[in-house]
Design a protein around this motif. Structure first.
Motif, PDB file in Angstrom:
ATOM      1  N   HIS A 193      32.603 -12.536  91.689  1.00  0.00           N
ATOM      2  CA  HIS A 193      31.899 -13.476  91.001  1.00  0.00           C
ATOM      3  C   HIS A 193      31.975 -14.976  91.419  1.00  0.00           C
ATOM      4  O   HIS A 193      30.809 -15.451  91.749  1.00  0.00           O
ATOM      5  CB  HIS A 193      32.099 -13.470  89.314  1.00  0.00           C
ATOM      6  CG  HIS A 193      31.208 -14.661  88.705  1.00  0.00           C
ATOM      7  ND1 HIS A 193      31.829 -15.760  88.156  1.00  0.00           N
ATOM      8  CD2 HIS A 193      29.965 -14.878  88.284  1.00  0.00           C
ATOM      9  CE1 HIS A 193      31.040 -16.586  87.849  1.00  0.00           C
ATOM     10  NE2 HIS A 193      29.748 -15.906  87.515  1.00  0.00           N
ATOM     11  N   ARG A 246      28.896 -16.878  93.165  1.00  0.00           N
ATOM     12  CA  ARG A 246      28.266 -18.162  92.768  1.00  0.00           C
ATOM     13  C   ARG A 246      28.022 -19.291  93.662  1.00  0.00           C
ATOM     14  O   ARG A 246      27.341 -19.900  93.552  1.00  0.00           O
ATOM     15  CB  ARG A 246      29.110 -18.599  91.601  1.00  0.00           C
ATOM     16  CG  ARG A 246      28.590 -19.103  90.604  1.00  0.00           C
ATOM     17  CD  ARG A 246      29.623 -19.554  89.035  1.00  0.00           C
ATOM     18  NE  ARG A 246      28.807 -20.627  88.687  1.00  0.00           N
ATOM     19  CZ  ARG A 246      28.193 -20.858  87.870  1.00  0.00           C
ATOM     20  NH1 ARG A 246      27.589 -19.691  87.202  1.00  0.00           N
ATOM     21  NH2 ARG A 246      27.597 -22.038  87.337  1.00  0.00           N
ATOM     22  N   GLY A 251      17.489 -14.378  84.644  1.00  0.00           N
ATOM     23  CA  GLY A 251      18.412 -15.569  84.266  1.00  0.00           C
ATOM     24  C   GLY A 251      17.283 -16.785  84.003  1.00  0.00           C
ATOM     25  O   GLY A 251      17.539 -17.368  82.760  1.00  0.00           O
ATOM     26  N   GLY A 252      16.162 -16.742  84.910  1.00  0.00           N
ATOM     27  CA  GLY A 252      15.514 -17.958  84.858  1.00  0.00           C
ATOM     28  C   GLY A 252      13.890 -18.164  84.061  1.00  0.00           C
ATOM     29  O   GLY A 252      13.509 -19.106  83.694  1.00  0.00           O
ATOM     30  N   SER A 310      13.818 -17.433  79.766  1.00  0.00           N
ATOM     31  CA  SER A 310      14.760 -18.639  79.280  1.00  0.00           C
ATOM     32  C   SER A 310      13.942 -19.795  79.389  1.00  0.00           C
ATOM     33  O   SER A 310      13.915 -20.595  78.476  1.00  0.00           O
ATOM     34  CB  SER A 310      16.100 -18.519  79.777  1.00  0.00           C
ATOM     35  OG  SER A 310      15.946 -18.781  81.113  1.00  0.00           O
ATOM     36  N   SER A 331      12.349 -22.028  76.443  1.00  0.00           N
ATOM     37  CA  SER A 331      12.555 -23.227  75.935  1.00  0.00           C
ATOM     38  C   SER A 331      11.410 -24.145  75.998  1.00  0.00           C
ATOM     39  O   SER A 331      11.483 -25.092  75.077  1.00  0.00           O
ATOM     40  CB  SER A 331      13.680 -23.561  77.078  1.00  0.00           C
ATOM     41  OG  SER A 331      14.775 -22.949  76.926  1.00  0.00           O
ATOM     42  N   ARG A 343      32.213 -13.228  76.125  1.00  0.00           N
ATOM     43  CA  ARG A 343      33.196 -12.611  77.141  1.00  0.00           C
ATOM     44  C   ARG A 343      34.036 -11.431  76.266  1.00  0.00           C
ATOM     45  O   ARG A 343      34.392 -11.608  75.011  1.00  0.00           O
ATOM     46  CB  ARG A 343      34.260 -13.827  77.284  1.00  0.00           C
ATOM     47  CG  ARG A 343      33.678 -15.031  77.524  1.00  0.00           C
ATOM     48  CD  ARG A 343      33.034 -15.269  78.768  1.00  0.00           C
ATOM     49  NE  ARG A 343      32.554 -16.572  79.028  1.00  0.00           N
ATOM     50  CZ  ARG A 343      31.337 -17.185  79.335  1.00  0.00           C
ATOM     51  NH1 ARG A 343      30.342 -16.286  79.204  1.00  0.00           N
ATOM     52  NH2 ARG A 343      30.919 -18.558  79.664  1.00  0.00           N
ATOM     53  N   GLY A 399      28.887 -22.307  79.724  1.00  0.00           N
ATOM     54  CA  GLY A 399      29.857 -23.012  80.141  1.00  0.00           C
ATOM     55  C   GLY A 399      30.982 -22.451  80.902  1.00  0.00           C
ATOM     56  O   GLY A 399      30.897 -21.189  80.942  1.00  0.00           O
ATOM     57  N   ARG A 431      30.790 -19.528  84.195  1.00  0.00           N
ATOM     58  CA  ARG A 431      29.705 -18.703  84.113  1.00  0.00           C
ATOM     59  C   ARG A 431      28.346 -19.727  83.781  1.00  0.00           C
ATOM     60  O   ARG A 431      27.265 -19.242  83.369  1.00  0.00           O
ATOM     61  CB  ARG A 431      29.749 -17.834  82.944  1.00  0.00           C
ATOM     62  CG  ARG A 431      30.783 -16.630  83.218  1.00  0.00           C
ATOM     63  CD  ARG A 431      30.803 -15.956  84.329  1.00  0.00           C
ATOM     64  NE  ARG A 431      29.607 -15.149  84.580  1.00  0.00           N
ATOM     65  CZ  ARG A 431      29.936 -14.050  85.057  1.00  0.00           C
ATOM     66  NH1 ARG A 431      31.141 -13.633  85.495  1.00  0.00           N
ATOM     67  NH2 ARG A 431      28.920 -13.206  85.295  1.00  0.00           N
ATOM     68  N   CYS A 460      25.132 -21.592  83.421  1.00  0.00           N
ATOM     69  CA  CYS A 460      23.993 -21.300  84.087  1.00  0.00           C
ATOM     70  C   CYS A 460      23.830 -21.962  85.335  1.00  0.00           C
ATOM     71  O   CYS A 460      23.993 -23.111  85.572  1.00  0.00           O
ATOM     72  CB  CYS A 460      22.837 -21.961  83.245  1.00  0.00           C
ATOM     73  SG  CYS A 460      21.207 -21.598  83.755  1.00  0.00           S
TER      74      CYS A 460
HETATM   75  C1  HEM Z   1      15.707 -23.494  79.823  1.00  0.00           C
HETATM   76  C2  HEM Z   1      16.193 -22.610  80.637  1.00  0.00           C
HETATM   77  C3  HEM Z   1      17.736 -21.904  80.933  1.00  0.00           C
HETATM   78  C4  HEM Z   1      18.645 -21.492  79.735  1.00  0.00           C
HETATM   79  C5  HEM Z   1      18.415 -22.160  78.350  1.00  0.00           C
HETATM   80  C6  HEM Z   1      19.505 -20.847  80.173  1.00  0.00           C
HETATM   81  C7  HEM Z   1      20.800 -20.411  79.753  1.00  0.00           C
HETATM   82  C8  HEM Z   1      21.842 -19.826  80.391  1.00  0.00           C
HETATM   83  C9  HEM Z   1      22.979 -19.363  79.843  1.00  0.00           C
HETATM   84  C10 HEM Z   1      23.323 -19.556  78.329  1.00  0.00           C
HETATM   85  C11 HEM Z   1      23.808 -18.608  80.801  1.00  0.00           C
HETATM   86  C12 HEM Z   1      25.139 -18.053  80.548  1.00  0.00           C
HETATM   87  C13 HEM Z   1      26.238 -19.192  80.322  1.00  0.00           C
HETATM   88  C14 HEM Z   1      27.674 -18.387  79.975  1.00  0.00           C
HETATM   89  O1  HEM Z   1      27.681 -17.152  80.004  1.00  0.00           O
HETATM   90  O2  HEM Z   1      28.436 -19.281  79.824  1.00  0.00           O
HETATM   91  C15 HEM Z   1      22.968 -18.590  81.830  1.00  0.00           C
HETATM   92  C16 HEM Z   1      23.278 -17.964  83.062  1.00  0.00           C
HETATM   93  C17 HEM Z   1      22.648 -17.932  84.120  1.00  0.00           C
HETATM   94  N1  HEM Z   1      21.647 -18.344  84.400  1.00  0.00           N
HETATM   95 FE1  HEM Z   1      20.498 -19.639  83.260  1.00  0.00          FE
HETATM   96  N2  HEM Z   1      19.277 -20.595  81.663  1.00  0.00           N
HETATM   97  C18 HEM Z   1      18.093 -21.215  82.036  1.00  0.00           C
HETATM   98  C19 HEM Z   1      17.242 -21.127  83.154  1.00  0.00           C
HETATM   99  C20 HEM Z   1      17.799 -20.601  84.224  1.00  0.00           C
HETATM  100  C21 HEM Z   1      17.231 -20.506  85.614  1.00  0.00           C
HETATM  101  C22 HEM Z   1      15.881 -21.558  85.710  1.00  0.00           C
HETATM  102  C23 HEM Z   1      17.843 -20.006  86.529  1.00  0.00           C
HETATM  103  C24 HEM Z   1      17.439 -19.665  87.940  1.00  0.00           C
HETATM  104  C25 HEM Z   1      16.350 -20.158  88.576  1.00  0.00           C
HETATM  105  C26 HEM Z   1      19.080 -19.368  85.839  1.00  0.00           C
HETATM  106  C27 HEM Z   1      19.943 -18.573  86.206  1.00  0.00           C
HETATM  107  C28 HEM Z   1      21.003 -18.375  85.625  1.00  0.00           C
HETATM  108  C29 HEM Z   1      21.965 -17.401  86.408  1.00  0.00           C
HETATM  109  C30 HEM Z   1      22.060 -16.863  87.765  1.00  0.00           C
HETATM  110  C31 HEM Z   1      22.932 -17.201  85.406  1.00  0.00           C
HETATM  111  C32 HEM Z   1      24.130 -16.229  85.455  1.00  0.00           C
HETATM  112  C33 HEM Z   1      25.411 -17.193  85.936  1.00  0.00           C
HETATM  113  C34 HEM Z   1      26.828 -16.732  86.193  1.00  0.00           C
HETATM  114  O3  HEM Z   1      26.956 -15.238  85.473  1.00  0.00           O
HETATM  115  O4  HEM Z   1      27.569 -17.078  86.702  1.00  0.00           O
HETATM  116  N3  HEM Z   1      18.914 -19.768  84.379  1.00  0.00           N
HETATM  117  N4  HEM Z   1      21.676 -19.322  81.704  1.00  0.00           N
END
Ligand code: HEM
Length: 403
Positions: free
Chosen positions: A69, A73, A231-232, A235, A239, A284, A348, A351, A353
């Motif tokens: 991971h 990352r 992910g993106g 969300s 928002s 988790r 946080g 992991r 975002c």
């Molecule tokens: C306002 C918009 C967004 C919110 C509220 C959001 C929120 C989150 C949250 C809560 C997680 C999980 C974190 C955790 O488990 O601690 C996450 C993971 C992730 N997000 Fe976002 N996200 C947003 C936008 C985006 C965008 C725009 C992208 C990419 C262009 C993105 C890509 C990812 C990826 C790849 C992960 C996985 C990270 C990992 O597992 O290491 N997210 N996001």
């Protein structure tokens, strides 16, 4: 969640329909810190998203844990550095202005934001242009339509039976095959000389090498793009829809936004993410027993930092239910964005975002472009939250009257 908290306090254990294990919710800062600091060896987050595997793919950052991971990352964070985000902002701003200039009368913000954030994703992340845009848009919409219903995605992930091309799994498989074929064509074009140097996120991913000096395979790139999309896209759209739903009910915030102060714009983005976080939990799975803020939690349990509660608890935030960007500015007593462990819309730890800088830049540009409009709600009462796959959206989609 607030009902559960009011009744049972912290921690509270709930059952969800997408995990077999009971889920223990934490939201106070000490417990949230402990959840985010859990060793991925004993608390893999990827395991909580297992049901996404049929679409996300086996290289997906969403499903990996531990060393694998972290390696993934490092690659995926490469394109999201501040400098690059600043360079991409004008393109996002132009797309946002074009969209907002069409807002007249009744608008369902969620629908428009889904279109806009997909458009932004296609150009900025995929680097798509000309006729590529239409083809990608069509296959992505078709595929996301088949995965957007969480219950049917779960059912498909469990059953995975070939019941013909018209069964849900059959339709899903066909959609994903078509989606993959279109992405592989795009990758072939990008790999060929002369079709680069556009500065998209994909261009950066293509130019990277792993620790052994190997370039990424097409499968790997495909899974990276899908992770960014999954992910993106929803969300960000959710928002932004919430931001419009809130703004429409706070004319004083709109008026101040119109003054063009960048610090205030930033505060509006932070406050919208706080008061209506699109994702509710960061779970988790515990493989071994763990102590969390003095509570002994057994193995075989999901522990979750409850984003919704951490961002909304009355004892953690003064006037928690109010949409008050001023709380982020030093002019207000206790201002300047308080407890970092209560403002956790992006999760946080390791992991957190990966796209957060991008998401915040996108929200800033869209809300900056929206500042010229006057927004009113179609009905005075606030919209309730409704689930749409992994995110919460306003139940009427953030319906506003724009003039
Ligand atoms: C306002 C918009 C967004 C919110 C509220 C959001 C929120 C989150 C949250 C809560 C997680 C999980 C974190 C955790 O488990 O601690 C996450 C993971 C992730 N997000 Fe976002 N996200 C947003 C936008 C985006 C965008 C725009 C992208 C990419 C262009 C993105 C890509 C990812 C990826 C790849 C992960 C996985 C990270 C990992 O597992 O290491 N997210 N996001």
């Amino acid at each position: 969640m607030r009902g559960v908290h009011a009744r049972f306090g912290e921690p509270a254990t709930i059952r969800t329909y997408w995990t077999e294990e009971p889920m223990v919710l934490f939201s106070s800062p000490d417990a949230v810190r402990a959840v985010f600091r859990l060793d991925p060896e004993i608390a893999p987050a990827g395991r909580s998203w297992e049901f996404l595997r049929p679409f996300a793919g086996s290289h997906s950052i969403l499903l990996l844990d531990g060393e694998e991971h972290l390696r993934e990352r490092r690659l995926m964070q490469g394109p999201f550095h501040g400098e690059r985000m600043r360079a991409l902002a004008p393109m996002v701003a132009a797309l946002a202005r074009a969209e907002l200039s069409t807002w007249r009368g009744r608008v369902v913000a969620l629908e428009r934001m889904r279109e806009l954030t997909l458009e932004i994703m296609l150009r900025v992340v995929f680097g798509a242009h000309d006729e590529e845009l239409d083809r990608l848009r069509a296959v992505i919409e078709e595929t996301l339509a088949t995965v957007r219903s969480l219950p049917s995605l779960l059912a498909m992930a469990v059953v995975r039976r070939e019941l013909g091309p018209r069964s849900p799994w059959g339709r899903f498989r066909i959609a994903v095959e078509r989606f993959d074929a279109t992405l592989f064509e795009l990758l072939a074009r990008r790999r060929s000389a002369g079709d680069r140097e556009r500065g998209s996120v994909l261009d950066v991913l293509l130019s990277q090498h792993d620790e052994d000096g190997r370039p990424p395979t097409d499968r790997h790139l495909r899974d990276e793009l899908v992770a960014l999309l999954v992910g993106g896209h929803d969300s960000s759209a959710a928002s932004l829809a919430w931001a419009f739903e809130r703004l429409a009910r706070y004319p004083t915030v709109q008026a101040r936004l119109r003054e063009g102060d960048p610090a205030y714009l930033d505060a509006v983005v932070k406050e919208a993410l706080r008061v209506r976080p699109a994702l509710t939990i960061a779970p988790r799975l515990l493989l071994e027993p763990a102590q969390i803020a003095g509570h002994a939690i057994p193995a075989g349990t999901q522990v979750a930092a409850c984003i919704w509660l951490a961002c909304r608890r009355g004892d953690l935030w003064p006037a928690a239910d109010e949409f008050r960007p001023e709380r982020w500015l030093s002019e207000e007593p206790g201002g300047r964005g308080p407890q970092s462990l209560s403002w956790i819309p992006f999760g946080g730890g390791v992991r957190r975002c990966a796209g957060a800088p991008f998401a915040e830049m996108e929200m800033r540009e869209v809300l900056r472009a929206a500042a010229v409009l006057s927004l009113r709600p179609t009905r005075a009462e606030p919209e309730r939250a409704r689930r749409s796959m992994l995110v919460l959206v306003p139940h009427r989609g953030g319906e506003v009257l724009a003039t």
